[in-house]
Design an enzyme around this catalytic site. Structure first.
Site, PDB file in Angstrom:
ATOM      1  N   ASP A  31      34.914  37.577  45.173  1.00 35.57           N
ATOM      2  CA  ASP A  31      36.002  36.598  45.194  1.00 35.57           C
ATOM      3  C   ASP A  31      36.919  36.816  46.398  1.00 35.57           C
ATOM      4  O   ASP A  31      36.911  37.878  47.026  1.00 35.57           O
ATOM      5  CB  ASP A  31      36.810  36.733  43.888  1.00 35.57           C
ATOM      6  CG  ASP A  31      37.423  35.422  43.440  1.00 35.57           C
ATOM      7  OD1 ASP A  31      37.551  34.509  44.274  1.00 35.57           O
ATOM      8  OD2 ASP A  31      37.783  35.319  42.257  1.00 35.57           O
ATOM      9  N   ASP A  45      37.064  26.285  40.393  1.00 34.19           N
ATOM     10  CA  ASP A  45      37.649  26.795  39.157  1.00 34.19           C
ATOM     11  C   ASP A  45      37.835  25.670  38.149  1.00 34.19           C
ATOM     12  O   ASP A  45      38.271  25.909  37.024  1.00 34.19           O
ATOM     13  CB  ASP A  45      39.015  27.452  39.438  1.00 34.19           C
ATOM     14  CG  ASP A  45      38.854  28.892  39.894  1.00 34.19           C
ATOM     15  OD1 ASP A  45      37.718  29.402  39.882  1.00 34.19           O
ATOM     16  OD2 ASP A  45      39.874  29.520  40.262  1.00 34.19           O
TER      17      ASP A  45
HETATM   18  C1  GLA Z   1      39.493  33.213  40.973  1.00 35.65           C
HETATM   19  C2  GLA Z   1      38.094  32.774  40.633  1.00 35.65           C
HETATM   20  C3  GLA Z   1      37.913  32.730  39.138  1.00 35.65           C
HETATM   21  C4  GLA Z   1      38.207  34.089  38.544  1.00 35.65           C
HETATM   22  C5  GLA Z   1      39.586  34.563  38.953  1.00 35.65           C
HETATM   23  C6  GLA Z   1      39.825  35.999  38.552  1.00 35.65           C
HETATM   24  O1  GLA Z   1      40.425  32.267  40.604  1.00 35.65           O
HETATM   25  O2  GLA Z   1      37.816  31.543  41.229  1.00 35.65           O
HETATM   26  O3  GLA Z   1      36.621  32.303  38.800  1.00 35.65           O
HETATM   27  O4  GLA Z   1      37.230  34.985  38.965  1.00 35.65           O
HETATM   28  O5  GLA Z   1      39.778  34.470  40.353  1.00 35.65           O
HETATM   29  O6  GLA Z   1      41.054  36.452  38.947  1.00 35.65           O
END
Ligand code: GLA
Length: 788
Positions: free
Chosen positions: A487, A557
């Site tokens: 990430d 997301d």
């Molecule tokens: C980001 C990612 C999510 C998740 C969060 C965790 O927003 O896109 O899928 O992994 O971080 O903090």
């Protein structure tokens, strides 16, 4: 095929041709990029030379109010020549390809042809950067070297031809052959000068949870710019863009698609010059960029990908999908099916522990899921997003027996083990920050602007990727992980490297990317066989650079099926379906609070690398059983969905998609309508990509949850209304009766593609009966098509 005939260069793919020549002043003059010119390996040299002469610019007088290139060439005006690589200062007034500042402060360059050669053997990787890969015989390569005679600085242009995919890649490199330092102020990757105007530019914009919204603008004299300065390729403006004619549609018309194999700040521009010619450029964003080269040093720009098709947007997408799968996706993942996963994030966010996750894993195992992913919260003292990034050791309170033992428990259940990391970040509240405050990208003495309570590690400092890489490799090697979600949750601010001197600060953003790619190299090599998935707050870094290391990227997301249909449709223009990971989540949806049927959530997510992201452990048995059926169904059709040819049959408020297996014997279609409308009950499904001579069985499976939904409706519709309107009651009863009914037909591929199949009418305010399709708001249906 690449042919060099005297001063003419012909780069031919199966359906396209890219042609330039060296003109009388030594400038590589672009002649054509578009339809094949019918040239083959047998075409006589003279024919190609004659054709090139016909395509070359013909000026017989000096234009008024322009710069004449030289007294000997009074009819050469760079302002109106189609060039392969424009610089500044010698008359070209358009957006330039390369700008170099010399030791005396001047920025005028004149890059003219020095030599060209065909490169043999497997394609060499670009120094420090990801790039397309090709074994010997899979691509042809041409290197053209230009030189600025006054300074000795060279500009190298490399072209790679991927014949079968109608793709040509370009990259460029500046070599400081002068005796002093020079600053590269701009170096693009590709330039295409078209002889005409009248194009449109389509690009993809958005923000967090709103990725890949398609936008089309006309290309006129005012420059159109698509770019990112957020440090990542960005959800604001993806680097994938298309130039096309206004008439181009999904199945007809010319498209020139461009992308960049780069994950940082990028720049794409298109504009028409004073004489009606269009220039397109893409490369690293020159805003805030400079790169100092000592004598003998070189600067390598990323590789650009260009694809031409006259079979509309879907035709272009299929070429690019094939190209990405074969020449971008890491070799070891080619053609391999991606596992069905369950991710812990929307199931329990930061509130995780071994016991809680094992309960979830048992439910996942029961549903036939193959990989269990522990998302954020497993390391340091991380209970929320305010701490611990950089502290890559397991939180023993949450995992008392450690990650390895946890992974073994998963494996005992038959599940693979996946884990989340965010290796490019540092929390101020972390042991790493306390030990190395200078490793954070921030400007000493200036207040820092924060984002998600975290700062960015200075990957421009080579010590940083080495440290993070060796720490994570040591930790994860031992745990037996099969999958890593990588990430990156911050947009750049206060860009500054405490490692670089003042005159090199313009290098920070690019050197950051070089450091990130170095870190990818360290970790992918240390953990062979591990499936890496990219992520950046969802799709803030969805690009071909990341795809060179990560076969798939978390697309957004936003897991709402309605939004996802639009987002995934957006990605599908430039990226194959199996690159976009997509999950079924719970309702009401966590991003939109919308309730969509479980079937629709599955139907949309299965057109991607598929998984779940919700608390399965506490779901009603009936819903779990339905998910188990979905997983079985997905496994049965996985190869078609992940490796087949994808066609967007209809986009907009109704989405119709189809994915066809390579042998054209199996296909999955999808129909999703965002909102139900009264009195519009007829719908066709017109397939594409099938074999016209085969006979197919076309069928759908009745969606039981539609029935459940209408069962609920029976209880919620006002009894008064039902009494007053026995019709409505009747209607609901009939929908309930639809359980088990499916649409089914047998017909030829030519009929399925030529006329399409008339689907059962959906209820539209009147006229319902046993043959009515249950299709309320957000309904969707999968259609299975199998050759008999
Ligand atoms: C980001 C990612 C999510 C998740 C969060 C965790 O927003 O896109 O899928 O992994 O971080 O903090």
């Amino acid at each position: 095929m690449i042919r060099i005939i005297n001063n003419c260069f012909a780069l031919c793919t199966e359906h396209s041709a890219y042609v330039f020549r060296v003109n009388e002043t030594g400038h590589p003059e672009h002649l054509h990029y578009g339809a094949s010119l019918g040239w083959t390996a047998d075409t006589p040299d003279g024919v190609i030379e004659n054709d090139c002469a016909a395509m070359a610019e013909k000026r017989s007088f000096e234009l008024g109010n322009t710069v004449v290139y030289s007294p000997e060439h009074k009819t050469v005006m760079l302002e109106d020549l189609r060039l392969e690589a424009a610089s500044v200062g010698k008359g070209d007034l358009r957006d330039p390809f390369a700008v170099v500042r010399y030791a005396d402060g001047s920025t005028t360059s004149d890059f003219v042809f020095e030599k060209a050669e065909l490169l043999k053997g497997a394609k060499a990787p670009l120094e420090g950067l990801p790039s397309s890969h090709a074994a010997e015989g899979e691509a042809e390569q041409l290197l053209v070297i230009l030189k600025d005679a006054a300074s000795g600085v060279a500009l190298e242009l490399t072209y790679t031809v991927y014949e079968a995919f109608d793709v040509i890649c370009r990259s460029s490199r500046i070599v400081n052959g002068s005796g002093s330092d020079v600053d590269v102020l701009r170096l693009m990757s590709a330039q295409v000068d078209f002889s005409e105007d009248g194009f449109e530019l389509t690009s993809f914009h958005g923000a967090w949870t709103r990725e890949m919204e398609k936008e089309t603008v006309p290309v006129k004299h005012a420059l159109v710019v698509n770019s990112s300065v957020c440090g990542a390729s960005s959800n604001r403006s993806n680097p994938f863009v298309m130039l096309h004619r206004p008439q181009t549609c999904e199945s007809f018309g010319e498209v020139w698609a461009f992308n960049l194999i780069y994950s940082g700040n990028h720049y794409e521009s298109a504009g028409v010059n004073a004489y009606g010619k269009t220039r397109f450029l893409n490369g690293i964003n020159p805003q805030g960029f400079s790169f100092r080269l000592a004598p003998g040093e070189a600067f390598q720009a990323p590789e650009a990908v260009m694809c031409w098709s006259d079979r509309g947007f879907s035709g272009m997408s299929q070429c690019l999908h094939g190209f990405v799968r074969k020449h971008i996706t890491p070799d070891e993942w080619q053609g391999l099916s991606r596992p069905v996963l369950l991710n812990s994030w929307e199931a329990s966010y930061f509130d995780i522990s071994e016991s809680k996750l094992l309960r979830l894993a048992r439910a996942a195992q029961g549903a036939g899921i193959e990989l269990f992913v522990v998302d954020d919260g497993w390391f340091g003292r991380r209970d929320d997003d305010t701490s611990s990034l950089g502290d890559w050791f397991v939180n023993k309170k949450k995992f008392p027996s450690g990650l390895k033992a946890f992974g073994e428990k998963l494996k005992a259940m038959g599940l693979q083990f996946g884990i989340w990391i965010e290796p490019e970040m540092i929390s101020v509240d972390s042991e790493l920050y306390r030990a190395h405050p200078d490793w954070s990208m921030e400007i000493p003495g200036r207040a820092h602007s924060e984002g998600r309570n975290q700062r960015i590690l200075d990957m421009a400092n080579p010590a940083v990727p080495e440290y993070i890489g060796s720490t994570l490799a040591a930790l994860l090697k031992d745990t037996g992980v099969n999958y890593i979600k990588w990430d990156m949750n911050r947009v750049f601010s206060d860009v500054f490297s405490q490692h670089l001197p003042a005159e090199r600060q313009g290098e920070t953003a690019h050197r950051y990317m070089l450091g990130v790619y170095r870190l990818f190299d360290i970790l992918t090599k240390a953990l062979p066989g591990v499936l890496f998935e990219g992520c950046a707050s969802g799709g803030n870094r969805f690009d071909l650079g990341i795809l060179c290391y990560c076969p798939q990227i978390w697309g957004s997301d936003n897991t709402d099926a309605l939004c996802r249909a639009r987002i995934q449709e957006g990605y599908s223009y430039g990226y194959p379906l199996n690159c976009v990971s997509a999950h079924v989540s719970s309702v009401p949806n966590h991003q939109t609070l919308r309730e969509t049927p479980l079937a629709t959530r599955f139907n949309v997510a299965c057109f991607g690398s598929f998984g779940y992201e919700l608390n399965l452990a506490d779901l009603p048995q009936a819903e779990l059983a339905k998910m188990k059926e979905q997983v079985e169904l997905y496994k049965k059709w996985r190869d078609v969905l992940q490796n087949g040819d994808f066609y967007r049959l209809e986009c907009g408020s109704t989405h119709k998609w189809i994915c066809v297996s390579k042998d054209k014997r199996r296909a999955v279609g999808m129909l999703m309508r965002e909102l139900a409308e009264a009195n519009t009950q007829y719908e066709d499904f017109k397939a594409a990509g099938l074999d016209p001579d085969l006979t197919y069985r076309f069928y759908s499976v009745a969606e039981k949850q539609d029935i459940r939904q209408f069962g609920d409706l029976v209880n919620t519709v006002s009894p008064v209304h039902i009494k007053q309107n026995s019709l409505a009651h009747n209607l609901i009863a009939r929908f309930v009766k639809l359980d088990g009914e499916a649409e089914c037909a047998e017909l030829s591929g030519s009929a399925l593609m030529g006329s399409g199949i008339r689907l059962l009418p959906s209820y539209g305010g009147t006229g319902f009966n046993d043959r009515t399709r249950c299709f309320p708001d957000f309904a969707s249906r999968l259609y299975y098509i199998e050759a008999i």
